[in-house]
Design a protein around this motif. Structure first.
Motif, PDB file in Angstrom:
ATOM      1  N   UNK A   1      -8.955  -9.632   3.044  1.00  0.00           N
ATOM      2  CA  UNK A   1      -7.907 -10.615   2.536  1.00  0.00           C
ATOM      3  C   UNK A   1      -7.468 -10.287   1.181  1.00  0.00           C
ATOM      4  N   UNK A   2      -8.382  -9.579   0.379  1.00  0.00           N
ATOM      5  CA  UNK A   2      -8.041  -9.324  -1.083  1.00  0.00           C
ATOM      6  C   UNK A   2      -6.916  -8.081  -0.806  1.00  0.00           C
ATOM      7  N   UNK A   3      -7.304  -7.120  -0.209  1.00  0.00           N
ATOM      8  CA  UNK A   3      -6.090  -6.293   0.053  1.00  0.00           C
ATOM      9  C   UNK A   3      -4.934  -6.376   0.537  1.00  0.00           C
ATOM     10  N   UNK A   4      -4.918  -7.506   1.428  1.00  0.00           N
ATOM     11  CA  UNK A   4      -3.611  -8.124   1.977  1.00  0.00           C
ATOM     12  C   UNK A   4      -2.905  -8.784   1.021  1.00  0.00           C
TER      13      UNK A   4
ATOM     14  N   UNK B   1       2.005   1.011   4.907  1.00  0.00           N
ATOM     15  CA  UNK B   1       1.528   2.225   5.912  1.00  0.00           C
ATOM     16  C   UNK B   1       0.074   2.281   5.149  1.00  0.00           C
ATOM     17  N   UNK B   2      -0.883   2.984   6.076  1.00  0.00           N
ATOM     18  CA  UNK B   2      -2.054   3.312   5.714  1.00  0.00           C
ATOM     19  C   UNK B   2      -2.201   4.579   5.032  1.00  0.00           C
ATOM     20  N   UNK B   3      -3.031   4.880   4.135  1.00  0.00           N
ATOM     21  CA  UNK B   3      -3.079   6.260   3.490  1.00  0.00           C
ATOM     22  C   UNK B   3      -4.779   6.264   3.411  1.00  0.00           C
ATOM     23  N   UNK B   4      -5.357   7.448   3.577  1.00  0.00           N
ATOM     24  CA  UNK B   4      -6.666   7.606   3.383  1.00  0.00           C
ATOM     25  C   UNK B   4      -7.272   7.276   1.865  1.00  0.00           C
ATOM     26  N   UNK B   5      -8.411   7.021   1.750  1.00  0.00           N
ATOM     27  CA  UNK B   5      -8.745   6.445   0.495  1.00  0.00           C
ATOM     28  C   UNK B   5      -8.694   7.628  -0.554  1.00  0.00           C
ATOM     29  N   UNK B   6      -9.106   8.980   0.227  1.00  0.00           N
ATOM     30  CA  UNK B   6      -8.955  10.098  -0.685  1.00  0.00           C
ATOM     31  C   UNK B   6      -7.349  10.266  -1.177  1.00  0.00           C
ATOM     32  N   UNK B   7      -6.501   9.996  -0.500  1.00  0.00           N
ATOM     33  CA  UNK B   7      -5.084  10.303  -0.787  1.00  0.00           C
ATOM     34  C   UNK B   7      -4.602   9.160  -1.617  1.00  0.00           C
ATOM     35  N   UNK B   8      -5.289   8.084  -1.891  1.00  0.00           N
ATOM     36  CA  UNK B   8      -4.889   6.996  -2.575  1.00  0.00           C
ATOM     37  C   UNK B   8      -4.923   7.234  -4.135  1.00  0.00           C
ATOM     38  N   UNK B   9      -4.049   7.167  -4.910  1.00  0.00           N
ATOM     39  CA  UNK B   9      -4.223   7.230  -6.193  1.00  0.00           C
ATOM     40  C   UNK B   9      -4.617   6.013  -6.794  1.00  0.00           C
ATOM     41  N   UNK B  10      -4.567   4.817  -6.110  1.00  0.00           N
ATOM     42  CA  UNK B  10      -4.820   3.491  -6.697  1.00  0.00           C
ATOM     43  C   UNK B  10      -6.239   3.196  -6.617  1.00  0.00           C
ATOM     44  N   UNK B  11      -6.858   4.058  -5.897  1.00  0.00           N
ATOM     45  CA  UNK B  11      -8.385   3.954  -5.459  1.00  0.00           C
ATOM     46  C   UNK B  11      -9.123   3.702  -6.884  1.00  0.00           C
ATOM     47  N   UNK B  12      -9.018   4.704  -7.662  1.00  0.00           N
ATOM     48  CA  UNK B  12      -9.795   4.919  -8.864  1.00  0.00           C
ATOM     49  C   UNK B  12      -9.270   3.718  -9.906  1.00  0.00           C
ATOM     50  N   UNK B  13      -8.058   3.481  -9.717  1.00  0.00           N
ATOM     51  CA  UNK B  13      -7.540   2.312 -10.736  1.00  0.00           C
ATOM     52  C   UNK B  13      -8.107   0.934 -10.445  1.00  0.00           C
TER      53      UNK B  13
ATOM     54  N   UNK C   1      -5.334  -4.289   7.142  1.00  0.00           N
ATOM     55  CA  UNK C   1      -4.221  -4.893   6.898  1.00  0.00           C
ATOM     56  C   UNK C   1      -2.943  -4.361   7.651  1.00  0.00           C
ATOM     57  N   UNK C   2      -2.918  -3.066   7.985  1.00  0.00           N
ATOM     58  CA  UNK C   2      -1.738  -2.414   8.598  1.00  0.00           C
ATOM     59  C   UNK C   2      -1.792  -2.627  10.011  1.00  0.00           C
ATOM     60  N   UNK C   3      -3.414  -2.439  10.650  1.00  0.00           N
ATOM     61  CA  UNK C   3      -3.309  -2.451  11.985  1.00  0.00           C
ATOM     62  C   UNK C   3      -3.752  -3.690  12.800  1.00  0.00           C
ATOM     63  N   UNK C   4      -4.015  -4.485  11.958  1.00  0.00           N
ATOM     64  CA  UNK C   4      -4.726  -5.732  12.904  1.00  0.00           C
ATOM     65  C   UNK C   4      -3.571  -6.482  13.649  1.00  0.00           C
ATOM     66  N   UNK C   5      -3.889  -6.680  14.716  1.00  0.00           N
ATOM     67  CA  UNK C   5      -3.228  -7.437  15.749  1.00  0.00           C
ATOM     68  C   UNK C   5      -3.662  -9.262  15.599  1.00  0.00           C
ATOM     69  N   UNK C   6      -4.746  -9.230  15.739  1.00  0.00           N
ATOM     70  CA  UNK C   6      -5.346 -10.509  15.567  1.00  0.00           C
ATOM     71  C   UNK C   6      -6.456 -10.492  14.540  1.00  0.00           C
ATOM     72  N   UNK C   7      -6.035 -10.835  13.129  1.00  0.00           N
ATOM     73  CA  UNK C   7      -7.041 -10.863  12.162  1.00  0.00           C
ATOM     74  C   UNK C   7      -8.166 -12.035  12.732  1.00  0.00           C
ATOM     75  N   UNK C   8      -9.296 -11.457  12.241  1.00  0.00           N
ATOM     76  CA  UNK C   8     -10.556 -12.257  12.680  1.00  0.00           C
ATOM     77  C   UNK C   8     -10.740 -13.638  12.034  1.00  0.00           C
ATOM     78  N   UNK C   9     -10.450 -13.926  10.737  1.00  0.00           N
ATOM     79  CA  UNK C   9     -10.684 -15.171  10.069  1.00  0.00           C
ATOM     80  C   UNK C   9      -9.383 -15.942   9.724  1.00  0.00           C
ATOM     81  N   UNK C  10      -9.133 -17.360   9.471  1.00  0.00           N
ATOM     82  CA  UNK C  10      -7.850 -17.878   8.924  1.00  0.00           C
ATOM     83  C   UNK C  10      -7.575 -17.389   7.843  1.00  0.00           C
ATOM     84  N   UNK C  11      -8.329 -17.166   6.789  1.00  0.00           N
ATOM     85  CA  UNK C  11      -7.876 -16.755   5.465  1.00  0.00           C
ATOM     86  C   UNK C  11      -7.269 -15.288   5.670  1.00  0.00           C
ATOM     87  N   UNK C  12      -7.971 -14.389   6.419  1.00  0.00           N
ATOM     88  CA  UNK C  12      -7.319 -13.139   6.387  1.00  0.00           C
ATOM     89  C   UNK C  12      -5.827 -13.059   7.459  1.00  0.00           C
TER      90      UNK C  12
END
Length: 132
Positions: A42-45, A103-115, A73-84
């Motif tokens: 939910x936070x990531x969304x 779009x999805x990017x792997x954690x290793x390729x995401x420069x925002x991960x360390x941020x 966030x990218x691939x979920x067709x039916x999110x599990x909780x109401x808040x999500x």
């Protein structure tokens, strides 16, 4: 291209990272911390929705891709909780309003991960200083 990531600890502290790239070059980065009561997806969304708002405000006539390493966030067709479900709906609505996609990017390729981790650390340090 805007890369986003969020980190959440067990004490409801969150960190957010944002990295904006234009033509393959980083032009802006930011990290910060805040409190968050919901789950990590939910936070990531919410972070993705914020990045889409930024893209709409700053580059209304350009195609902008927001990249996240949170697959639900990218691939979920039916999110599990109401808040999500509400958070994912906000992301999809913002994508429909302009030339913006998430779009999805792997954690290793995401420069925002360390941020995001830095943002979480900065919040933890602030709370320690306030407690002292």
């Amino acid at each position: 291209m805007i890369y986003v990531d969020a980190a959440l600890d067990k004490h409801c502290r969150a960190g957010c990272g944002l990295a904006v790239f234009v033509r393959g070059r980083a032009v802006y980065t930011e990290s910060f911390g805040f409190s968050h009561e919901g789950g990590s997806a939910q936070l990531e969304a919410h972070v993705c929705a914020g990045a889409l708002d930024l893209a709409a405000a700053r580059w209304p006539y350009h195609r902008v891709i927001v990249r996240t390493d949170c697959a639900p966030v990218v691939r979920s067709r039916m999110p599990s909780s109401d808040s999500f479900r509400i958070a994912v709906h906000e992301v999809r609505e913002r994508c429909r309003r302009g030339w913006r996609v998430v779009r999805y990017v792997s954690r290793k390729a995401n420069p925002a991960h360390e941020l995001a981790r830095e943002g979480l650390k900065s919040l933890s340090k602030q709370q320690l200083l306030v407690a002292a």
